[in-house]
Design an enzyme around this catalytic site. Structure first.
Site, PDB file in Angstrom:
ATOM      1  N   GLU A 121      -4.326  28.893  -2.364  1.00 36.06           N
ATOM      2  CA  GLU A 121      -3.496  27.793  -1.878  1.00 36.06           C
ATOM      3  C   GLU A 121      -2.054  28.182  -1.640  1.00 36.06           C
ATOM      4  O   GLU A 121      -1.551  29.140  -2.224  1.00 36.06           O
ATOM      5  CB  GLU A 121      -3.460  26.684  -2.932  1.00 36.06           C
ATOM      6  CG  GLU A 121      -4.789  26.144  -3.286  1.00 36.06           C
ATOM      7  CD  GLU A 121      -4.699  25.195  -4.460  1.00 36.06           C
ATOM      8  OE1 GLU A 121      -5.704  24.557  -4.773  1.00 36.06           O
ATOM      9  OE2 GLU A 121      -3.624  25.095  -5.080  1.00 36.06           O
ATOM     10  N   CYS A 134       5.681  27.673  -1.984  1.00 38.32           N
ATOM     11  CA  CYS A 134       5.069  28.038  -3.264  1.00 38.32           C
ATOM     12  C   CYS A 134       3.877  28.946  -2.947  1.00 38.32           C
ATOM     13  O   CYS A 134       2.909  28.528  -2.311  1.00 38.32           O
ATOM     14  CB  CYS A 134       4.637  26.758  -3.964  1.00 38.32           C
ATOM     15  SG  CYS A 134       3.858  27.026  -5.542  1.00 38.32           S
ATOM     16  N   CYS A 141      -7.022  32.634 -12.031  1.00 36.38           N
ATOM     17  CA  CYS A 141      -6.064  33.212 -12.989  1.00 36.38           C
ATOM     18  C   CYS A 141      -6.842  33.648 -14.217  1.00 36.38           C
ATOM     19  O   CYS A 141      -7.783  32.957 -14.615  1.00 36.38           O
ATOM     20  CB  CYS A 141      -5.023  32.155 -13.367  1.00 36.38           C
ATOM     21  SG  CYS A 141      -3.673  32.781 -14.402  1.00 36.38           S
ATOM     22  N   CYS A 145      -4.143  28.373 -19.337  1.00 36.29           N
ATOM     23  CA  CYS A 145      -3.237  27.349 -19.842  1.00 36.29           C
ATOM     24  C   CYS A 145      -3.959  26.018 -19.709  1.00 36.29           C
ATOM     25  O   CYS A 145      -4.556  25.728 -18.675  1.00 36.29           O
ATOM     26  CB  CYS A 145      -1.929  27.369 -19.059  1.00 36.29           C
ATOM     27  SG  CYS A 145      -1.143  28.982 -19.184  1.00 36.29           S
ATOM     28  N   CYS A 148      -3.359  23.375 -16.888  1.00 35.08           N
ATOM     29  CA  CYS A 148      -3.256  23.885 -15.521  1.00 35.08           C
ATOM     30  C   CYS A 148      -4.632  23.947 -14.860  1.00 35.08           C
ATOM     31  O   CYS A 148      -5.569  24.517 -15.420  1.00 35.08           O
ATOM     32  CB  CYS A 148      -2.629  25.276 -15.557  1.00 35.08           C
ATOM     33  SG  CYS A 148      -2.671  26.113 -13.955  1.00 35.08           S
ATOM     34  N   CYS A 396      -0.313  23.177  -7.761  1.00 33.19           N
ATOM     35  CA  CYS A 396      -1.153  24.307  -7.407  1.00 33.19           C
ATOM     36  C   CYS A 396      -2.447  24.306  -8.206  1.00 33.19           C
ATOM     37  O   CYS A 396      -2.471  23.956  -9.375  1.00 33.19           O
ATOM     38  CB  CYS A 396      -0.379  25.601  -7.587  1.00 33.19           C
ATOM     39  SG  CYS A 396       0.768  25.799  -6.220  1.00 33.19           S
TER      40      CYS A 396
END
Ligand code: SAH
Ligand code: SF4
Length: 423
Positions: A121, A134, A141, A145, A148, A396
């Site tokens: 994205e 951004c 990832c 977290c 997120c 995001c």
């Protein structure tokens, strides 16, 4: 409602075996993302002598990154006989757009696809005095977290320098911001700084461009894709090309301590740190990399960050989670820590942007205001970020998840699988 404590699945190391990028079916090499030196090497391998390779690299670099050209036939200062040679061997591509959305507040968001079919994205956020892109650094990832949406995805692979620079190129395309031949932007190239990067600030506001700033705050942990992010940002900063100043680029990290000094030395952009909590217990829960690199270690690395000063402060991001990290005591502890480590700091208070299945809620506006006042009264800037593009899930990781909505249980299962797969 407080979140019950549980083991957080996840992995806090970089991709153990970075997945290879699948070569193009037609065998041609994509030039986007290559530096001038990279182009020279490639042209020499393809058969040009050193002198010719150097000249062609300089020309092609300018056409790709300064003029936004994707067709070798448009490179008018390259001999007509030379252009088919380039065409047969190379391409200048853009990421494929899967979906493009525009929010009522002007925020724009794109879901992009790599040539080997992985989605990531990019978001553009216009403000009165700047336009911020951004940019993503990874597909998914490795970190988890807990607040997120990206953290709930599998890490598929690191993005290449071409895919990182490609986001900036695509944004310039979409915003119509390449200088036209003979147009009035032709004379506005920036003089490079002595470090080779351009200080584009003045020129950019002068020529009215919309894209003025870049934040590495999209999907992924940029410091776990260090080489590609560094190489990409060097291209973005090059004064003969996209020419964004290092002062207008911010790299955000969740706290990969061992690579922070290198980021300062080798990239030199502004630093943002996703702090989000001031106690070990809470940070361990919401930003699990804290178990590996704790708060003291992280803040020491911030204090040593090359280039940080009162004029170039480190941004501490703090997502406001109801009853989790948002008390007045948390705010006072934040002030104490920033003072204790003598950090030239500003704090960004980010209202939590909920996503389906998220285990937290956003703090109340009154709570956020009280937290902000405490930090602000201590002389540290602590603006509350206005949520942008909420109607298009612009935080995001959210566009991608929106297409594959999963329950929290399913997400935890996936995260466990991810951990098992990474060993
Ligand atoms: N991996 C890097 C950069 C990408 S995340 C990092 O963690 O810093 C960019 C920022 O968005 C981080 O501060 C992250 O904590 C924040 N963020 C992620 N999900 C969010 C959400 N749902 N609401 C508000 N902020 C969020
Ligand atoms: Fe990864 Fe950053 Fe999301 Fe954490 S906040 S999971 S490091 S993208």
């Amino acid at each position: 409602m407080p979140t019950p404590l549980m083991t957080i699945p996840g992995h806090i190391d970089p991709v153990p075996v970075p997945r290879e990028v699948t070569p193009r079916a037609d065998g041609r090499v994509d030039l986007v993302g290559l530096s001038r030196l990279g182009l020279i090497d490639l042209f020499v391998v393809a058969g040009l002598d050193a002198r010719a390779a150097k000249l062609r690299a300089k020309q092609v670099f300018h056409w790709i990154y300064h003029r936004g050209v994707t067709d070798f036939d448009a490179m008018t200062d390259i001999a007509k006989t030379m252009r088919p040679w380039l065409n047969d061997r190379f391409v200048i591509s853009r990421p494929e757009i899967v979906e493009a959305q525009a929010s009522t507040d002007g925020t724009r968001k794109w879901l992009l696809r790599t040539a080997d079919a992985h989605d990531y994205e990019m978001v553009f956020i216009p403000d009165a005095d700047r336009g911020t892109l951004c940019v993503s650094s990874q597909v998914g990832c490795t970190l988890n977290c807990r607040f997120c949406a990206t953290g709930t995805m599998r890490l598929v692979r690191n993005l290449t320098p071409g895919e990182i620079v490609g986001q900036v190129m695509l944004a310039r395309d979409a915003l119509g911001e390449w200088p036209k031949a003979g147009g009035n932007m032709a004379g506005l190239e920036d003089e490079p700084d002595d470090d080779g990067s351009a200080d584009a600030a003045q020129a950019y506001s002068a020529d009215g461009r919309l894209l003025t700033n870049i934040v590495m705050m999209g999907m992924g942990e940029p410091l776990y894709n260090f080489d590609n992010v560094r190489d990409a940002l060097k291209v973005v900063m090059d004064g003969d090309g996209l020419a964004l100043s290092k002062r207008r680029i911010t790299l955000s990290t969740s706290g990969v301590v061992p690579l922070m000094a290198r980021a300062g030395e080798e990239i030199g952009v502004n630093l943002a740190v996703s702090l989000h909590a001031v106690t070990k217990e809470v940070r361990d829960e919401i930003v699990p990399i804290n178990r590996k690199y704790g708060i003291d270690e992280l803040l020491n690395a911030c204090a040593a960050y090359p280039g940080a000063s009162n004029a170039r402060r480190i941004t501490f991001e703090y997502v406001m989670l109801k009853d989790k990290n948002d008390s007045d005591d948390d705010a006072r502890e934040l002030v104490r820590l920033l003072r204790h480590f003598r950090l030239p700091a500003k704090v960004n208070l980010i209202p939590f942007n909920p996503w389906p299945g998220a285990p937290y809620e956003c703090s109340t506006p009154e709570r956020i205001r009280s937290f902000s006042d405490i930090v602000f009264d201590a002389g540290i800037s602590a603006p509350i970020r206005t949520p942008r593009g909420r109607d298009i899930d612009a935080a995001c990781g959210q566009l991608k998840t929106a297409s594959t909505r999963k329950s929290r249980a399913e997400l935890d299962r996936l995260a466990e699988e991810k951990q098992a797969a990474l060993g």
